[in-house]
Enzyme design. Sequence first.
Site, PDB file in Angstrom:
ATOM      1  N   ASP A 127      20.238   6.623  -6.544  1.00  0.00           N
ATOM      2  CA  ASP A 127      19.716   5.256  -6.643  1.00  0.00           C
ATOM      3  C   ASP A 127      20.410   4.491  -7.768  1.00  0.00           C
ATOM      4  OD1 ASP A 127      17.857   7.011  -5.398  1.00  0.00           O
ATOM      5  OD2 ASP A 127      16.224   5.601  -5.744  1.00  0.00           O
ATOM      6  N   HIS A 129      19.718   0.663  -7.846  1.00  0.00           N
ATOM      7  CA  HIS A 129      18.704  -0.391  -8.032  1.00  0.00           C
ATOM      8  C   HIS A 129      19.197  -1.626  -8.766  1.00  0.00           C
ATOM      9  CE1 HIS A 129      15.195   1.252  -6.107  1.00  0.00           C
ATOM     10  NE2 HIS A 129      15.372   2.428  -6.705  1.00  0.00           N
ATOM     11  N   ASP A 156      19.335   2.833  -1.922  1.00  0.00           N
ATOM     12  CA  ASP A 156      18.610   2.059  -2.938  1.00  0.00           C
ATOM     13  C   ASP A 156      19.583   1.323  -3.858  1.00  0.00           C
ATOM     14  OD1 ASP A 156      16.238   2.806  -1.842  1.00  0.00           O
ATOM     15  OD2 ASP A 156      15.371   3.639  -3.674  1.00  0.00           O
ATOM     16  N   ASP A 159      16.706  -4.175  -5.395  1.00  0.00           N
ATOM     17  CA  ASP A 159      15.330  -4.194  -5.890  1.00  0.00           C
ATOM     18  C   ASP A 159      15.250  -3.735  -7.342  1.00  0.00           C
ATOM     19  OD1 ASP A 159      14.135  -5.296  -3.674  1.00  0.00           O
ATOM     20  OD2 ASP A 159      13.490  -3.387  -2.817  1.00  0.00           O
ATOM     21  N   ARG A 160      14.280  -4.326  -8.036  1.00  0.00           N
ATOM     22  CA  ARG A 160      13.942  -4.043  -9.439  1.00  0.00           C
ATOM     23  C   ARG A 160      14.998  -4.554 -10.418  1.00  0.00           C
ATOM     24  NH1 ARG A 160      11.867   1.102  -7.365  1.00  0.00           N
ATOM     25  NH2 ARG A 160       9.601   0.963  -7.269  1.00  0.00           N
ATOM     26  N   ASN A 188      15.182   3.819   1.092  1.00  0.00           N
ATOM     27  CA  ASN A 188      13.941   3.198   1.557  1.00  0.00           C
ATOM     28  C   ASN A 188      13.820   1.741   1.111  1.00  0.00           C
ATOM     29  OD1 ASN A 188      13.489   4.383  -1.162  1.00  0.00           O
ATOM     30  ND2 ASN A 188      11.435   3.548  -0.932  1.00  0.00           N
ATOM     31  N   HIS A 189      14.555   1.342   0.066  1.00  0.00           N
ATOM     32  CA  HIS A 189      14.484  -0.053  -0.382  1.00  0.00           C
ATOM     33  C   HIS A 189      15.361  -0.988   0.447  1.00  0.00           C
ATOM     34  CE1 HIS A 189      11.897  -0.314  -3.981  1.00  0.00           C
ATOM     35  NE2 HIS A 189      12.024   0.992  -3.912  1.00  0.00           N
ATOM     36  N   HIS A 240      18.817  10.048   1.437  1.00  0.00           N
ATOM     37  CA  HIS A 240      18.062   9.402   0.362  1.00  0.00           C
ATOM     38  C   HIS A 240      16.785  10.167   0.025  1.00  0.00           C
ATOM     39  CE1 HIS A 240      16.662   6.285  -2.298  1.00  0.00           C
ATOM     40  NE2 HIS A 240      15.497   6.293  -1.672  1.00  0.00           N
ATOM     41  N   ARG A 323       2.685   9.185  -0.754  1.00  0.00           N
ATOM     42  CA  ARG A 323       3.379   7.947  -0.388  1.00  0.00           C
ATOM     43  C   ARG A 323       2.781   7.294   0.852  1.00  0.00           C
ATOM     44  NH1 ARG A 323       8.203   7.146  -3.205  1.00  0.00           N
ATOM     45  NH2 ARG A 323       9.210   8.980  -4.094  1.00  0.00           N
ATOM     46  N   HIS A 350      15.887   9.166  -4.446  1.00  0.00           N
ATOM     47  CA  HIS A 350      14.561   8.643  -4.115  1.00  0.00           C
ATOM     48  C   HIS A 350      13.535   8.721  -5.235  1.00  0.00           C
ATOM     49  CE1 HIS A 350      11.475   7.234  -1.465  1.00  0.00           C
ATOM     50  NE2 HIS A 350      10.920   8.393  -1.196  1.00  0.00           N
TER      51      HIS A 350
END
Length: 455
Positions: A127, A129, A156, A159-160, A188-189, A240, A323, A350
Amino acid sequence: MDFDVDSSATATTTTPSTTTTSSTVTSLSSPSPSPPPKNQSLPSDQPPQIPIQWPPDGTLTLDWVISLMTTFDWASRNLPPSEFSSVLPVPDFDRLILCGSKILHKEPNCVRIEDVGENSTVVVVGDVHGQLHDVLFLLKDAGYPSENRVFVFNGDYVDRGAWGLETFLLLLAWKILLPNRVFLLRGNHESKYCTSVYGFEKEVMTKYGDQGKHVYRKCLGCFEGLPLATVISGCVYTAHGGLFRSVHTGPSKRRKGKKRNRKIIVNSEENSDGKLSLGSFEELSKARRSVLDPPWEGLNLIPGDVLWSDPSTKPGLSPNKERGIGLLWGPDCTDKFLKKFNLKLIIRSHEGPDARDKRPGLGGMDQGYTIDHVVESGKLITLFSAPDYPQFQATEERYNNKGAYIVLKPPNFATPEFHSFEAVTPRPKANPYYDFEEVIDSDEELDLASMVSAS
């Protein structure tokens, strides 16, 4: 707006027998070429050529991609986000995203990376991000993608962090330049729901204004094409989230005047034997990965598992109730999966330090990686490549975690070489694109009802 452009970072290389702190790569077997210099930003009085223009003949070059990196870095430090459309105009964005999407949509769900020879290395990244400056450092520290240096990114990208758009477009440009040497997997993002909650949608709208909806829609379309997994040199599986369940299909009864349909029989707790079982690569190849959000049902269960599942210290395969999506699998499942498909290593991502704080029994993410399962057939590793994460946090306490990447080398590419690195500092000043004080940091306890209504 004039930001301090000095930056620094260090990398730590860990092998089974060697641990050093340096900016160079320590080889397990044979020497590697020295990596390029560390991330060095342009002085603020030397702006790059703006706007970025798509090459007239549509062919990217190494110089063009490196210029893109430099320009994104400079703009992030010297221009407000609202001026990003003057850096990469929409027509040039359209050409970049279209070219990348065409390549990605043609790739299978699980990409087999076989053409790696005795002079090649494979770099696996977790990730990131939207932490653009750490990605720039990672690329230079590991050495840029090339014919002899393959990169696999485990998803990923957005995001963030404040620079998800730049990060994804930069990696997409590398994919276009070297389509058989750079592999971008879906996280997943890379979904409509997550990007609407964790900031990417708002980031795009801020950077492109009235044309933001168009740009966001194009990004989602590109996300749909991202493959789900790779198998490297026949012995390393990367994805992921991780493992996935078996979902069997069988012919339904023929209806008069109707074409034969396929009936989905889900191997789940509701089955007569009450047990889940691990899926096969044949089933993975048939999964419908273009579904960006729930409902996760039928054949869509496999992408949901690959993107959202987590390892456990407890044996067995069970629904991931923490989750609400995907699976939990134990060391016995890792061993069974490795044996069944003649693999030696699983590398998944993840879970950052926020998620691991809530997972007793599993290692923390302070070094950017953990070895979660060591079994007879091999190992399971979680890899996270976003240091000092998340960029914006709801508490004063920060994790101060390192990020990491893994280098795999011949002859069998099954012995991981870990490279931990610290965050590039200082980061340019930026405002968050999501309400980090209200939105939980990890992806647990998701509002599944909202996910379904948003899809």
